[in-house]
Motif scaffolding. Sequence first.
Motif, PDB file in Angstrom:
ATOM      1  N   TYR A 176      -3.889   7.601  -1.011  1.00  0.00           N
ATOM      2  CA  TYR A 176      -4.209   6.540  -0.112  1.00  0.00           C
ATOM      3  C   TYR A 176      -4.429   5.109  -0.886  1.00  0.00           C
ATOM      4  N   GLU A 177      -4.053   4.094  -0.170  1.00  0.00           N
ATOM      5  CA  GLU A 177      -4.311   2.676  -0.711  1.00  0.00           C
ATOM      6  C   GLU A 177      -5.051   2.033   0.592  1.00  0.00           C
ATOM      7  N   ASN A 178      -6.416   1.919   0.202  1.00  0.00           N
ATOM      8  CA  ASN A 178      -7.198   1.359   1.365  1.00  0.00           C
ATOM      9  C   ASN A 178      -7.254   0.089   1.697  1.00  0.00           C
ATOM     10  N   GLU A 179      -6.633  -0.827   0.938  1.00  0.00           N
ATOM     11  CA  GLU A 179      -6.655  -2.260   1.147  1.00  0.00           C
ATOM     12  C   GLU A 179      -5.096  -2.491   1.225  1.00  0.00           C
ATOM     13  N   LYS A 180      -4.937  -3.311   2.312  1.00  0.00           N
ATOM     14  CA  LYS A 180      -3.404  -3.709   2.696  1.00  0.00           C
ATOM     15  C   LYS A 180      -2.989  -4.721   1.899  1.00  0.00           C
ATOM     16  N   LYS A 181      -2.391  -4.306   0.696  1.00  0.00           N
ATOM     17  CA  LYS A 181      -2.016  -5.268  -0.508  1.00  0.00           C
ATOM     18  C   LYS A 181      -0.300  -5.215  -0.395  1.00  0.00           C
ATOM     19  N   GLY A 182       0.195  -4.505   0.363  1.00  0.00           N
ATOM     20  CA  GLY A 182       1.811  -4.474   0.510  1.00  0.00           C
ATOM     21  C   GLY A 182       2.435  -3.429  -0.025  1.00  0.00           C
ATOM     22  N   LYS A 183       3.679  -3.355   0.229  1.00  0.00           N
ATOM     23  CA  LYS A 183       4.655  -2.347  -0.163  1.00  0.00           C
ATOM     24  C   LYS A 183       4.847  -2.131  -1.788  1.00  0.00           C
ATOM     25  N   THR A 184       4.624  -3.380  -2.265  1.00  0.00           N
ATOM     26  CA  THR A 184       4.847  -3.489  -3.839  1.00  0.00           C
ATOM     27  C   THR A 184       3.901  -2.569  -4.538  1.00  0.00           C
ATOM     28  N   HIS A 185       2.611  -2.834  -4.130  1.00  0.00           N
ATOM     29  CA  HIS A 185       1.511  -2.407  -4.637  1.00  0.00           C
ATOM     30  C   HIS A 185       1.429  -0.835  -4.293  1.00  0.00           C
ATOM     31  N   ALA A 186       1.920  -0.436  -3.313  1.00  0.00           N
ATOM     32  CA  ALA A 186       2.007   1.123  -2.801  1.00  0.00           C
ATOM     33  C   ALA A 186       3.055   1.616  -3.758  1.00  0.00           C
ATOM     34  N   LEU A 187       4.157   1.160  -4.019  1.00  0.00           N
ATOM     35  CA  LEU A 187       5.231   1.677  -4.849  1.00  0.00           C
ATOM     36  C   LEU A 187       4.705   1.738  -6.174  1.00  0.00           C
ATOM     37  N   LYS A 188       3.754   0.825  -6.684  1.00  0.00           N
ATOM     38  CA  LYS A 188       3.103   0.716  -8.180  1.00  0.00           C
ATOM     39  C   LYS A 188       2.163   1.794  -8.298  1.00  0.00           C
ATOM     40  N   LYS A 189       1.433   2.082  -7.178  1.00  0.00           N
ATOM     41  CA  LYS A 189       0.306   3.212  -7.020  1.00  0.00           C
ATOM     42  C   LYS A 189       1.327   4.673  -7.046  1.00  0.00           C
ATOM     43  N   LEU A 190       2.434   4.691  -6.514  1.00  0.00           N
ATOM     44  CA  LEU A 190       3.110   5.943  -6.554  1.00  0.00           C
ATOM     45  C   LEU A 190       3.772   6.258  -8.036  1.00  0.00           C
ATOM     46  N   ASP A 191       4.242   5.007  -8.387  1.00  0.00           N
ATOM     47  CA  ASP A 191       4.786   5.153  -9.859  1.00  0.00           C
ATOM     48  C   ASP A 191       3.674   5.484 -10.867  1.00  0.00           C
ATOM     49  N   SER A 192       2.563   5.331 -10.802  1.00  0.00           N
ATOM     50  CA  SER A 192       1.406   5.606 -11.537  1.00  0.00           C
ATOM     51  C   SER A 192       0.971   6.933 -11.453  1.00  0.00           C
ATOM     52  N   THR A 193       1.001   7.409 -10.290  1.00  0.00           N
ATOM     53  CA  THR A 193       0.734   8.828  -9.632  1.00  0.00           C
ATOM     54  C   THR A 193       1.668   9.747 -10.105  1.00  0.00           C
ATOM     55  N   ILE A 194       2.975   9.738 -10.203  1.00  0.00           N
ATOM     56  CA  ILE A 194       3.764  10.457 -10.069  1.00  0.00           C
ATOM     57  C   ILE A 194       4.310  10.734 -11.559  1.00  0.00           C
ATOM     58  N   GLN A 195       4.251  11.739 -12.198  1.00  0.00           N
ATOM     59  CA  GLN A 195       4.602  11.839 -13.627  1.00  0.00           C
ATOM     60  C   GLN A 195       5.728  12.972 -13.459  1.00  0.00           C
ATOM     61  N   ASN A 196       6.909  12.287 -13.641  1.00  0.00           N
ATOM     62  CA  ASN A 196       8.184  13.187 -13.660  1.00  0.00           C
ATOM     63  C   ASN A 196       9.180  12.344 -14.360  1.00  0.00           C
ATOM     64  N   GLU A 197      10.368  13.041 -14.726  1.00  0.00           N
ATOM     65  CA  GLU A 197      11.682  12.413 -15.281  1.00  0.00           C
ATOM     66  C   GLU A 197      12.390  11.652 -14.220  1.00  0.00           C
ATOM     67  N   PHE A 198      12.514  12.420 -13.051  1.00  0.00           N
ATOM     68  CA  PHE A 198      13.333  12.062 -11.983  1.00  0.00           C
ATOM     69  C   PHE A 198      12.367  11.544 -10.865  1.00  0.00           C
ATOM     70  N   ILE A 199      12.123  10.488 -10.363  1.00  0.00           N
ATOM     71  CA  ILE A 199      11.711   9.914  -9.185  1.00  0.00           C
ATOM     72  C   ILE A 199      12.382   9.276  -8.354  1.00  0.00           C
ATOM     73  N   LEU A 200      12.484   9.662  -7.223  1.00  0.00           N
ATOM     74  CA  LEU A 200      13.182   8.780  -6.146  1.00  0.00           C
ATOM     75  C   LEU A 200      12.172   8.178  -5.092  1.00  0.00           C
ATOM     76  N   PHE A 201      12.297   6.942  -4.960  1.00  0.00           N
ATOM     77  CA  PHE A 201      11.312   6.053  -3.968  1.00  0.00           C
ATOM     78  C   PHE A 201      12.377   5.916  -2.647  1.00  0.00           C
ATOM     79  N   THR A 202      11.582   5.988  -1.542  1.00  0.00           N
ATOM     80  CA  THR A 202      12.179   5.662  -0.221  1.00  0.00           C
ATOM     81  C   THR A 202      11.336   5.482   0.749  1.00  0.00           C
ATOM     82  N   ASP A 203      11.742   4.856   2.044  1.00  0.00           N
ATOM     83  CA  ASP A 203      11.038   4.351   2.781  1.00  0.00           C
ATOM     84  C   ASP A 203      10.672   5.507   3.817  1.00  0.00           C
ATOM     85  N   ALA A 204       9.662   5.453   4.557  1.00  0.00           N
ATOM     86  CA  ALA A 204       9.228   6.371   5.333  1.00  0.00           C
ATOM     87  C   ALA A 204       9.802   6.401   6.818  1.00  0.00           C
TER      88      ALA A 204
END
Length: 161
Positions: free
Chosen positions: A70-98
Amino acid sequence: MTKYIDIGIPAYNEQESIERTLSSIFFETELPKDYLIRITLCLNNCTDNTENIAKNFKKKNPGCDLTIIYENEKKGKTHALKKLDSTIQNEFILFTDADIKPLPDAIYKLFETLQKEPKEIVLVSGNAVDPRYINKSEKPKSLMESVNRVFWQRTKRKMVN
């Protein structure tokens, strides 16, 4: 040994598309041998029913590896992507829209290309190359063009069958 392809999805008010996107990725995706998909969904201060739909999907499909953060503050997509990047620990990560339904072989082809050309950095954008202007009989001129051919089935709010 099972390996994972991690997919990070930022979502803001995606109640119309999130279940279709999750189903498409989990159930219609061709994967390399010995790989499974893990999805991390970042709910970015949603004010609609996206959260309940995602939780119900997870409950109905216990075999699907879905993590909701969860991101409980509306900081935008870039912030959500950074949160995902810091959460996911893997060599191969794909980011996509919902709100996307990838072609069934899209992830496989992308992964295969990255295995052959590991020094490539890949960026996929819905507007990078309009697929109507790609001559599909020609060999792609670049990895970017290849990826755009694979991922071009981008949708708006209404999902495509």
